[in-house]
Design a protein around this motif. Structure first.
Motif, PDB file in Angstrom:
ATOM      1  N   GLY A  54       0.791  -1.218   0.000  1.00 46.52           N
ATOM      2  CA  GLY A  54       0.000   0.000   0.000  1.00 46.52           C
ATOM      3  C   GLY A  54       0.823   1.267   0.000  1.00 46.52           C
ATOM      4  O   GLY A  54       0.255   2.361   0.087  1.00 46.52           O
ATOM      5  N   THR A  55       2.160   1.138  -0.113  1.00 48.51           N
ATOM      6  CA  THR A  55       2.991   2.341  -0.160  1.00 48.51           C
ATOM      7  C   THR A  55       2.613   3.181  -1.367  1.00 48.51           C
ATOM      8  O   THR A  55       2.586   2.657  -2.492  1.00 48.51           O
ATOM      9  N   PRO A  56       2.281   4.442  -1.199  1.00 49.53           N
ATOM     10  CA  PRO A  56       1.908   5.285  -2.343  1.00 49.53           C
ATOM     11  C   PRO A  56       3.004   5.312  -3.394  1.00 49.53           C
ATOM     12  O   PRO A  56       4.164   5.554  -3.110  1.00 49.53           O
ATOM     13  N   GLY A  57       2.620   4.991  -4.643  1.00 53.54           N
ATOM     14  CA  GLY A  57       3.591   4.966  -5.730  1.00 53.54           C
ATOM     15  C   GLY A  57       4.273   3.628  -5.915  1.00 53.54           C
ATOM     16  O   GLY A  57       5.122   3.493  -6.795  1.00 53.54           O
ATOM     17  N   GLY A  58       3.946   2.638  -5.082  1.00 56.24           N
ATOM     18  CA  GLY A  58       4.558   1.324  -5.219  1.00 56.24           C
ATOM     19  C   GLY A  58       5.516   1.002  -4.087  1.00 56.24           C
ATOM     20  O   GLY A  58       6.068   1.888  -3.433  1.00 56.24           O
ATOM     21  N   GLN A  59       5.739  -0.323  -3.898  1.00 58.40           N
ATOM     22  CA  GLN A  59       6.585  -0.768  -2.796  1.00 58.40           C
ATOM     23  C   GLN A  59       8.035  -0.328  -2.944  1.00 58.40           C
ATOM     24  O   GLN A  59       8.766  -0.251  -1.953  1.00 58.40           O
ATOM     25  N   PRO A 102      12.400   5.391   0.776  1.00 58.29           N
ATOM     26  CA  PRO A 102      12.275   6.861   0.869  1.00 58.29           C
ATOM     27  C   PRO A 102      11.079   7.303   1.699  1.00 58.29           C
ATOM     28  O   PRO A 102      11.158   8.273   2.458  1.00 58.29           O
ATOM     29  N   PHE A 103       9.952   6.580   1.559  1.00 56.67           N
ATOM     30  CA  PHE A 103       8.750   6.879   2.338  1.00 56.67           C
ATOM     31  C   PHE A 103       9.045   6.755   3.829  1.00 56.67           C
ATOM     32  O   PHE A 103       8.688   7.636   4.636  1.00 56.67           O
ATOM     33  N   LEU A 104       9.713   5.670   4.223  1.00 54.20           N
ATOM     34  CA  LEU A 104      10.001   5.413   5.631  1.00 54.20           C
ATOM     35  C   LEU A 104      10.995   6.426   6.199  1.00 54.20           C
ATOM     36  O   LEU A 104      10.766   6.998   7.270  1.00 54.20           O
ATOM     37  N   ILE A 105      12.103   6.647   5.496  1.00 58.91           N
ATOM     38  CA  ILE A 105      13.149   7.536   6.022  1.00 58.91           C
ATOM     39  C   ILE A 105      12.633   8.967   6.123  1.00 58.91           C
ATOM     40  O   ILE A 105      12.927   9.675   7.102  1.00 58.91           O
ATOM     41  N   THR A 106      11.855   9.401   5.140  1.00 53.60           N
ATOM     42  CA  THR A 106      11.267  10.742   5.230  1.00 53.60           C
ATOM     43  C   THR A 106      10.383  10.861   6.459  1.00 53.60           C
ATOM     44  O   THR A 106      10.457  11.838   7.211  1.00 53.60           O
ATOM     45  N   GLY A 107       9.556   9.840   6.692  1.00 54.40           N
ATOM     46  CA  GLY A 107       8.680   9.863   7.865  1.00 54.40           C
ATOM     47  C   GLY A 107       9.454   9.868   9.169  1.00 54.40           C
ATOM     48  O   GLY A 107       9.105  10.603  10.097  1.00 54.40           O
ATOM     49  N   VAL A 108      10.515   9.054   9.244  1.00 55.40           N
ATOM     50  CA  VAL A 108      11.313   8.992  10.480  1.00 55.40           C
ATOM     51  C   VAL A 108      11.978  10.334  10.754  1.00 55.40           C
ATOM     52  O   VAL A 108      11.948  10.838  11.890  1.00 55.40           O
ATOM     53  N   PHE A 109      12.587  10.944   9.737  1.00 59.66           N
ATOM     54  CA  PHE A 109      13.271  12.223   9.941  1.00 59.66           C
ATOM     55  C   PHE A 109      12.296  13.317  10.357  1.00 59.66           C
ATOM     56  O   PHE A 109      12.572  14.098  11.274  1.00 59.66           O
ATOM     57  N   VAL A 110      11.140  13.378   9.688  1.00 57.89           N
ATOM     58  CA  VAL A 110      10.181  14.447   9.969  1.00 57.89           C
ATOM     59  C   VAL A 110       9.565  14.261  11.352  1.00 57.89           C
ATOM     60  O   VAL A 110       9.420  15.226  12.116  1.00 57.89           O
ATOM     61  N   PHE A 111       9.194  13.027  11.689  1.00 57.12           N
ATOM     62  CA  PHE A 111       8.596  12.812  13.014  1.00 57.12           C
ATOM     63  C   PHE A 111       9.629  13.014  14.120  1.00 57.12           C
ATOM     64  O   PHE A 111       9.288  13.544  15.188  1.00 57.12           O
ATOM     65  N   THR A 112      10.870  12.607  13.888  1.00 58.35           N
ATOM     66  CA  THR A 112      11.911  12.812  14.898  1.00 58.35           C
ATOM     67  C   THR A 112      12.093  14.288  15.205  1.00 58.35           C
ATOM     68  O   THR A 112      12.377  14.670  16.353  1.00 58.35           O
TER      69      THR A 112
END
Length: 317
Positions: free
Chosen positions: A105-110, A115-125
């Motif tokens: 279900g990752t937007p744009g494909g698995q 990139p989806f995960l690392i962006t989320g981790v950096f922004v939430f951190t």
């Protein structure tokens, strides 16, 4: 009675001075009469803003000093600013991406999951560390608060600035990772600037709120890691939130809308949409930019006023 005996009686009884008109006045009336003011009294809000602006160089220098001292005892030094969120991302990838199938279900494909995960981790951190450090902004600097006179809001604001500088180092690594996955620079990357500006204002307001609460309730600092961890799971840092809620949890639509509208999810979605070219716009919550601005104004301005109202009480008791 002799004169000597009379003098002795006067001394034993004592002679009271005549009553003063000031004896009838309250402390507030006495202060007004003689032009006295409360030591450390809270200034007006415009004066408070001017005092903060006059000390902007101190705020910036203080945040830089804290950032430098944070890893001064570690051999890798400032590399831990980037290594820590990357190691967290690696753990999340193994557990949520591989073992639990969070890549689906990752937007744009698995293929966009890393990139989806690392962006989320950096922004939430960025938000998480602002919260965890902000709650201790006053209590961990009591010596400075009691020794010097300055606007106390300088401390939580410097906390948010410190975390912003740390995020900027992480963004360099994020750009390298994006390039490694074939994500070439797009005009949409410019949207990172307003998204980060809104998140910084939001984080600053949140740090101000928690700094005031933490100054009166030190135990709050022990509770905040559990709150931020719950917030992280409810914001879709490690998995596509909308897909998981609708296809895995079969949650009602209002639950999905509510969780997608929480500020951490809003700022992560904006950053992912800006940086990942395959991120579809239909994955964003409705009116996402209005939400980002609204959260920034509500928490940023509201947090500043909330902190200012207790200015004279910090460092006392």
């Amino acid at each position: 009675m002799s004169e000597k005996t009379h003098d002795s009686a006067d001394k034993s009884v004592g002679v009271l001075p005549p009553p003063s008109l000031d004896d009838r006045l309250t402390p507030a009336e006495l202060a007004a009469k003689y032009g006295l003011s409360v030591s450390g009294a809270r200034p007006s809000l415009p004066d408070y803003v001017r005092q903060l602006w006059a000390r902007r160089h101190f705020i910036l220098a203080f945040s830089r000093a804290k950032l430098t001292a944070q890893y001064s005892q570690a051999k890798l030094g400032q590399l831990w600013q980037v290594a820590t969120p990357l190691l967290n991302a690696a753990v999340y990838y193994f557990i949520f991406g591989l073992l639990l199938g969070g890549r689906k279900g990752t937007p744009g494909g698995q293929e966009n999951y890393i990139p989806f995960l690392i962006t989320g981790v950096f922004v939430f951190t960025f938000t998480q560390t602002s919260v965890l450090t902000g709650v201790r902004a006053i209590s961990s600097n009591l010596g400075l608060v009691r020794a010097l006179h300055f606007p106390r809001a300088a401390l939580p604001i410097s906390v948010a600035l410190q975390q912003l500088q740390q995020l900027l180092y992480s963004m360099i690594v994020l750009v390298v990772i994006l390039l490694g996955f074939g994500k070439l620079p797009q005009f949409s990357w410019l949207l990172v600037l307003p998204a980060l500006a809104f998140q910084f204002v939001f984080n600053t307001g949140l740090a101000l709120i928690l700094a005031r609460l933490g100054s009166r309730t030190p135990d709050l600092a022990q509770l905040m890691p559990f709150i931020t961890r719950t917030w992280m799971y409810g914001s879709g840092v490690m998995f596509p939130l909308k897909y998981m809620l609708e296809n895995r949890a079969h949650a009602p639509g209002w639950v999905s809308d509510l969780l997608q509208a929480n500020p951490a999810a809003v700022y992560m979605d904006l950053m992912r949409f800006s940086l990942i070219d395959a991120y579809p716009s239909d994955q964003l919550p409705p009116h996402v930019w209005a939400l980002a601005l609204g959260w920034a104004v509500l928490v940023g301005v509201g947090g500043f006023v909330f902190f200012w109202k207790a200015e004279e009480r910090y460092g006392r008791g």
